[in-house]
Design an enzyme around this catalytic site. Sequence first.
Site, PDB file in Angstrom:
ATOM      1  N   GLU A  18       0.830  -1.213   0.000  1.00 48.75           N
ATOM      2  CA  GLU A  18       0.000   0.000   0.000  1.00 48.75           C
ATOM      3  C   GLU A  18       0.866   1.267   0.000  1.00 48.75           C
ATOM      4  O   GLU A  18       2.066   1.218   0.284  1.00 48.75           O
ATOM      5  CB  GLU A  18      -0.920   0.004   1.220  1.00 48.75           C
ATOM      6  CG  GLU A  18      -0.167  -0.131   2.542  1.00 48.75           C
ATOM      7  CD  GLU A  18      -0.835   0.605   3.693  1.00 48.75           C
ATOM      8  OE1 GLU A  18      -1.195   1.776   3.519  1.00 48.75           O
ATOM      9  OE2 GLU A  18      -0.967  -0.001   4.773  1.00 48.75           O
ATOM     10  N   LYS A 150      -4.172  -1.770  13.738  1.00 45.13           N
ATOM     11  CA  LYS A 150      -3.510  -0.559  14.214  1.00 45.13           C
ATOM     12  C   LYS A 150      -3.603  -0.466  15.736  1.00 45.13           C
ATOM     13  O   LYS A 150      -4.635  -0.772  16.327  1.00 45.13           O
ATOM     14  CB  LYS A 150      -4.155   0.685  13.584  1.00 45.13           C
ATOM     15  CG  LYS A 150      -3.972   0.731  12.072  1.00 45.13           C
ATOM     16  CD  LYS A 150      -4.207   2.103  11.507  1.00 45.13           C
ATOM     17  CE  LYS A 150      -5.651   2.547  11.653  1.00 45.13           C
ATOM     18  NZ  LYS A 150      -5.923   3.728  10.791  1.00 45.13           N
TER      19      LYS A 150
HETATM   20  N1  PSU Z   1      -1.070   1.356  10.125  1.00 43.42           N
HETATM   21  C1  PSU Z   1       0.015   2.153  10.267  1.00 43.42           C
HETATM   22  N2  PSU Z   1       0.107   3.255   9.485  1.00 43.42           N
HETATM   23  C2  PSU Z   1      -0.865   3.575   8.574  1.00 43.42           C
HETATM   24  C3  PSU Z   1      -1.981   2.714   8.419  1.00 43.42           C
HETATM   25  C4  PSU Z   1      -2.039   1.617   9.214  1.00 43.42           C
HETATM   26  O1  PSU Z   1       0.884   1.892  11.093  1.00 43.42           O
HETATM   27  O2  PSU Z   1      -0.718   4.603   7.916  1.00 43.42           O
HETATM   28  C5  PSU Z   1      -3.031   3.034   7.396  1.00 43.42           C
HETATM   29  C6  PSU Z   1      -3.297   1.817   6.501  1.00 43.42           C
HETATM   30  O3  PSU Z   1      -3.205   2.246   5.163  1.00 43.42           O
HETATM   31  C7  PSU Z   1      -4.724   1.423   6.823  1.00 43.42           C
HETATM   32  C8  PSU Z   1      -5.311   2.765   7.127  1.00 43.42           C
HETATM   33  O4  PSU Z   1      -5.382   0.794   5.757  1.00 43.42           O
HETATM   34  O5  PSU Z   1      -4.306   3.344   7.956  1.00 43.42           O
HETATM   35  C9  PSU Z   1      -6.676   2.682   7.774  1.00 43.42           C
HETATM   36  O6  PSU Z   1      -7.180   3.973   7.878  1.00 43.42           O
HETATM   37  P1  PSU Z   1      -8.677   4.223   8.395  1.00 43.42           P
HETATM   38  O7  PSU Z   1      -8.672   3.757   9.831  1.00 43.42           O
HETATM   39  O8  PSU Z   1      -8.877   5.690   8.271  1.00 43.42           O
HETATM   40  O9  PSU Z   1      -9.572   3.387   7.533  1.00 43.42           O
END
Ligand code: PSU
Length: 288
Positions: A18, A150
Amino acid sequence: MIRISDEVRLAAAVVALETTLVAHGFPPGEGVEVGLAAEAAVRDAGAVPATIGVLDGEIVVGLTAEELGRFDASARKLGPRDVATAVVQRAIGATTVGGTLTVCGAAGIRVMATGGLGGVHRGWPTPPDVSADLRALAEASVLVVSSGVKSLLDVPATAELLETSGVPVLGYRTDELPLFYAARGGPAVSARVESAGEAARIGSAHWKLGGGGLLLGRPPDESLDDVEPLIERALAAAAAEGIHGQALTPFVLSYLHRESGGSTLRANRDLIVGNARLAGEVASALTA
Ligand code: PSU
Ligand code: MN
């Protein structure tokens, strides 16, 4: 609309990577280095990396190093619903896990690596924030290697929702879903696997049954066991400043990186590279 690089198109074993973590997960400049290190780890494992993002009105599958260099904090963060819009509007778009999975389907890619999956935010339903990563994973026939979800999320609630969605949650040589920075203490996985080959065989069997995505949780090699109080402080600071939605993760990550004296930054980088290597091994095993 989709440009797949020649190398990716001709490869037997491919790992999707990604671009959100490249653009928004690290201090300026460092995300690109992490992305390139993840690509190198995929190659070490005998597979071809396909880093995915939106550039110049196209979805690119297999960005060149030069193209990857254009993904900085000004890039749009693209979840599954945002990819088509960014193409039409010719925005530079960094795909999240969910956005990347949407493209994997169109490109026929079966394995992806990341740091942490999105999920259910703490305090749900206030705010009512559940990442589109979860639905995208349930629907895409892709195995995602991550160090769990996360760290700022409600991990047990996210694990429950993965079960509800029919997503196998495999633990790589562990019985617990890794807690991103910390190896231990997470909810139980649905099954433990001992090798990349075993994970690949489970993926193949799951897809034969018409199944969608799988999560393969790999614990960090060096567990950081004292980050949770810092995460709570970061979330309190975000709430005090009214930061929510898409802006929350970048805020919390930069808070942690600053307040931990860089140890979370190193850990984040190392786990992404390690996950990319394991994903390369799974992708290679799928072709065997
Ligand atoms: N984990 C990290 N850094 C990030 C992300 C996850 O350590 O930048 C990103 C990934 O791309 C994940 C996104 O898909 O955060 C999810 O964001 P949201 O919770 O806004 O859907
Ligand atoms: Mn969200």
